[in-house]
Design a protein around this motif. Structure first.
Motif, PDB file in Angstrom:
ATOM      1  N   ASP A   1       0.824  -1.215   0.000  1.00  0.00           N
ATOM      2  CA  ASP A   1       0.000   0.000   0.000  1.00  0.00           C
ATOM      3  C   ASP A   1       0.858   1.265   0.000  1.00  0.00           C
ATOM      4  O   ASP A   1       0.435   2.306  -0.514  1.00  0.00           O
ATOM      5  N   LEU A   2       2.043   1.185   0.575  1.00  0.00           N
ATOM      6  CA  LEU A   2       2.932   2.347   0.625  1.00  0.00           C
ATOM      7  C   LEU A   2       3.726   2.535  -0.668  1.00  0.00           C
ATOM      8  O   LEU A   2       4.372   3.578  -0.850  1.00  0.00           O
ATOM      9  N   HIS A   3       3.680   1.552  -1.548  1.00  0.00           N
ATOM     10  CA  HIS A   3       4.481   1.604  -2.775  1.00  0.00           C
ATOM     11  C   HIS A   3       4.158   2.873  -3.569  1.00  0.00           C
ATOM     12  O   HIS A   3       3.002   3.196  -3.818  1.00  0.00           O
ATOM     13  N   GLY A   4       5.207   3.584  -3.942  1.00  0.00           N
ATOM     14  CA  GLY A   4       5.024   4.818  -4.704  1.00  0.00           C
ATOM     15  C   GLY A   4       5.103   6.059  -3.840  1.00  0.00           C
ATOM     16  O   GLY A   4       5.375   7.154  -4.346  1.00  0.00           O
ATOM     17  N   SER A   5       4.884   5.903  -2.525  1.00  0.00           N
ATOM     18  CA  SER A   5       4.956   7.069  -1.635  1.00  0.00           C
ATOM     19  C   SER A   5       6.007   6.881  -0.540  1.00  0.00           C
ATOM     20  O   SER A   5       6.595   7.849  -0.056  1.00  0.00           O
ATOM     21  N   ALA A   6       6.250   5.645  -0.147  1.00  0.00           N
ATOM     22  CA  ALA A   6       7.253   5.360   0.882  1.00  0.00           C
ATOM     23  C   ALA A   6       7.735   3.923   0.721  1.00  0.00           C
ATOM     24  O   ALA A   6       7.043   3.082   0.139  1.00  0.00           O
ATOM     25  N   GLU A   7       8.926   3.657   1.239  1.00  0.00           N
ATOM     26  CA  GLU A   7       9.513   2.312   1.136  1.00  0.00           C
ATOM     27  C   GLU A   7      10.002   1.868   2.507  1.00  0.00           C
ATOM     28  O   GLU A   7      10.594   2.652   3.254  1.00  0.00           O
ATOM     29  N   VAL A   8       9.716   0.614   2.831  1.00  0.00           N
ATOM     30  CA  VAL A   8      10.138   0.044   4.107  1.00  0.00           C
ATOM     31  C   VAL A   8      11.307  -0.899   3.854  1.00  0.00           C
ATOM     32  O   VAL A   8      11.269  -1.732   2.953  1.00  0.00           O
ATOM     33  N   ARG A   9      12.358  -0.772   4.643  1.00  0.00           N
ATOM     34  CA  ARG A   9      13.566  -1.599   4.490  1.00  0.00           C
ATOM     35  C   ARG A   9      13.903  -2.222   5.835  1.00  0.00           C
ATOM     36  O   ARG A   9      14.130  -1.515   6.821  1.00  0.00           O
ATOM     37  N   MET A  10      13.904  -3.546   5.888  1.00  0.00           N
ATOM     38  CA  MET A  10      14.189  -4.267   7.127  1.00  0.00           C
ATOM     39  C   MET A  10      15.586  -4.861   7.070  1.00  0.00           C
ATOM     40  O   MET A  10      16.057  -5.302   6.019  1.00  0.00           O
ATOM     41  N   SER A  11      16.249  -4.875   8.231  1.00  0.00           N
ATOM     42  CA  SER A  11      17.583  -5.455   8.332  1.00  0.00           C
ATOM     43  C   SER A  11      17.900  -5.677   9.807  1.00  0.00           C
ATOM     44  O   SER A  11      17.069  -5.381  10.676  1.00  0.00           O
ATOM     45  N   ARG A  12      19.077  -6.181  10.080  1.00  0.00           N
ATOM     46  CA  ARG A  12      19.490  -6.354  11.462  1.00  0.00           C
ATOM     47  C   ARG A  12      19.725  -4.987  12.107  1.00  0.00           C
ATOM     48  O   ARG A  12      20.244  -4.066  11.468  1.00  0.00           O
ATOM     49  N   ASN A  13      19.355  -4.897  13.384  1.00  0.00           N
ATOM     50  CA  ASN A  13      19.488  -3.617  14.073  1.00  0.00           C
ATOM     51  C   ASN A  13      20.931  -3.112  14.105  1.00  0.00           C
ATOM     52  O   ASN A  13      21.190  -1.911  13.957  1.00  0.00           O
ATOM     53  N   THR A  14      21.876  -4.024  14.304  1.00  0.00           N
ATOM     54  CA  THR A  14      23.283  -3.600  14.363  1.00  0.00           C
ATOM     55  C   THR A  14      23.727  -2.998  13.040  1.00  0.00           C
ATOM     56  O   THR A  14      24.479  -2.020  13.011  1.00  0.00           O
ATOM     57  N   LEU A  15      23.243  -3.570  11.930  1.00  0.00           N
ATOM     58  CA  LEU A  15      23.620  -3.060  10.612  1.00  0.00           C
ATOM     59  C   LEU A  15      22.922  -1.739  10.316  1.00  0.00           C
ATOM     60  O   LEU A  15      23.493  -0.852   9.667  1.00  0.00           O
ATOM     61  N   VAL A  16      21.696  -1.602  10.783  1.00  0.00           N
ATOM     62  CA  VAL A  16      20.976  -0.338  10.589  1.00  0.00           C
ATOM     63  C   VAL A  16      21.693   0.781  11.334  1.00  0.00           C
ATOM     64  O   VAL A  16      21.895   1.881  10.791  1.00  0.00           O
ATOM     65  N   ARG A  17      22.121   0.512  12.573  1.00  0.00           N
ATOM     66  CA  ARG A  17      22.840   1.536  13.333  1.00  0.00           C
ATOM     67  C   ARG A  17      24.150   1.918  12.643  1.00  0.00           C
ATOM     68  O   ARG A  17      24.514   3.084  12.568  1.00  0.00           O
ATOM     69  N   ARG A  18      24.878   0.907  12.143  1.00  0.00           N
ATOM     70  CA  ARG A  18      26.150   1.178  11.472  1.00  0.00           C
ATOM     71  C   ARG A  18      25.922   2.038  10.225  1.00  0.00           C
ATOM     72  O   ARG A  18      26.681   2.977   9.959  1.00  0.00           O
ATOM     73  N   ALA A  19      24.862   1.735   9.475  1.00  0.00           N
ATOM     74  CA  ALA A  19      24.563   2.511   8.274  1.00  0.00           C
ATOM     75  C   ALA A  19      24.212   3.952   8.628  1.00  0.00           C
ATOM     76  O   ALA A  19      24.651   4.891   7.953  1.00  0.00           O
ATOM     77  N   LEU A  20      23.417   4.153   9.664  1.00  0.00           N
ATOM     78  CA  LEU A  20      23.045   5.508  10.081  1.00  0.00           C
ATOM     79  C   LEU A  20      24.278   6.317  10.480  1.00  0.00           C
ATOM     80  O   LEU A  20      24.383   7.510  10.172  1.00  0.00           O
ATOM     81  N   GLU A  21      25.216   5.670  11.138  1.00  0.00           N
ATOM     82  CA  GLU A  21      26.426   6.359  11.570  1.00  0.00           C
ATOM     83  C   GLU A  21      27.358   6.625  10.391  1.00  0.00           C
ATOM     84  O   GLU A  21      28.063   7.633  10.369  1.00  0.00           O
ATOM     85  N   GLU A  22      27.362   5.732   9.397  1.00  0.00           N
ATOM     86  CA  GLU A  22      28.219   5.945   8.231  1.00  0.00           C
ATOM     87  C   GLU A  22      27.719   7.110   7.381  1.00  0.00           C
ATOM     88  O   GLU A  22      28.515   7.841   6.793  1.00  0.00           O
ATOM     89  N   VAL A  23      26.417   7.295   7.308  1.00  0.00           N
ATOM     90  CA  VAL A  23      25.883   8.438   6.556  1.00  0.00           C
ATOM     91  C   VAL A  23      26.362   9.729   7.198  1.00  0.00           C
ATOM     92  O   VAL A  23      26.771  10.678   6.508  1.00  0.00           O
TER      93      VAL A  23
END
Length: 349
Positions: free
Chosen positions: A53-75
């Motif tokens: 239902d969100l397609h076209g307006s928003a995208e959901v991306r799931m992953s491991r929490n540790t990897l999500v934190r690392r990605a946020l810090e790398e940005v």
């Protein structure tokens, strides 16, 4: 940063993890607004429906929490502030819509769902008054056991009053879960629970995004009206207030001209009407009709003189609301001028 955390950050991670982090970094950088949503308790099929239902307006991306934190810090563009919300079952959500629109969309997509034993009630759970539709039997005892006011009436089990069986924050028991399931009551909402959004350098909390659109629009309209009134009363011309200021000035100039009895062609009808009103008021004060010209015998005093009406309109012009103000009084004056002119003019026929 502790020594153990420093070791974890500097250690070499497996290739597949680095590739996952790189993909997450690309995901974060590809959207103007990125947030963290809770996905706990959402069935897999329902979660897939939400993502579709969100397609076209928003995208959901799931992953491991540790990897999500690392990605946020790398940005490292402020998005690392979202790391504190990465706990439990969560996912990244990205959109080019503004955070307020995203919040409204996620809230609208939530659907009622049954609550299970052991879960915490998100709000007060109430069994409403009315016929349960259940035939007389042991179920009436189950209702009473969980705190509902129930009895057998007219061949069925009925709840005689709205009954709060569990307050918000309480844990749902097995008995209550069974009763709610039997009655088809779904006391919780299932959906993507927005925890925080980072957009254009600002970190938004959910309560900051939960605005009443109608109330917000009314506030803006009220502020615009107040600003316009201030502009008019301060005689500060703008494209929106120039017409009102000119009408106000014209009304005040006319009031001055009438007060000073200036014999201007545009003021003559009003001066004649004003004089006629004064003559009528004076004639009404004289009790002896024989002392009056025939034309003024039986004349009644006007309800209000033209001069008083002019002063009143001048006072009203001092304050204006958001409605456009035109010199409408000129039209009314023109309609009265005919009768006033005939009243005074009849004395000289």
């Amino acid at each position: 940063m502790s020594e153990s955390e420093a070791v974890r950050k500097t250690e070499t991670i497996p290739q597949w993890k680095q590739e996952e982090v790189d993909e997450l970094v690309d995901f974060i950088r590809s959207y103007s607004s990125v947030g963290i949503v809770g996905v706990a308790g959402i069935p897999s099929r329902q979660l897939q429906n939400m993502r579709r239902d969100l397609h076209g307006s928003a995208e959901v991306r799931m992953s491991r929490n540790t990897l999500v934190r690392r990605a946020l810090e790398e940005v490292d563009e402020g998005h690392e502030q979202l790391s504190e919300f990465v706990n439990g079952q969560v996912a990244l959500i990205g959109t080019d819509d503004n955070p307020f629109g995203l919040f409204q969309q996620l809230e609208a997509s939530k659907t009622p769902a049954p609550i299970n034993a052991g879960e915490i009630a998100p709000n007060d759970i109430v069994i409403p008054e009315g016929d349960t539709g259940v035939d007389p039997g042991p179920f009436v005892g189950e209702l009473q056991q969980v705190g509902a006011e129930a009895r057998i009436m007219d061949g069925s089990i009925q709840v005689t009053a709205d009954s709060t069986v569990l307050e918000a924050g309480g844990e749902v028991s097995d008995e209550l879960a069974n009763v709610l399931g039997e009655l088809g009551i779904e006391p919780k909402e299932v959906g993507l629970d927005l925890r925080s959004v980072y957009s254009e350098g600002v970190l938004f909390a959910p309560e900051e995004l939960a605005i009443d659109v109608d109330e917000y629009r009314a506030d803006v309209e009220s502020a615009a009206a107040a600003a316009r009134n201030l502009s008019v009363n301060a005689s500060y011309p703008t494209a929106r207030t120039a017409g009102t200021l000119l009408a106000k000035a014209a009304g005040q100039a006319k009031a001055v001209g009438l007060f000073a009895a200036i014999e201007d062609p545009e003021l003559m009808p009003d001066l004649v009407a004003q004089a006629d009103g004064q003559v009528r008021a004076l004639a009404a004060q004289i009790d002896d009709d024989e002392a009056l010209p025939e034309e003024l015998r039986g004349v009644e005093a006007p309800a209000a003189t033209e001069e008083a009406e002019t002063e009143e309109s001048s006072d009203e012009a001092e304050t204006t609301d958001d409605t456009e103000t035109d010199a409408d009084t000129d039209t009314d004056d023109d309609e009265d001028d005919g009768d006033a002119g005939e009243g005074l003019g009849a004395m000289f026929d």
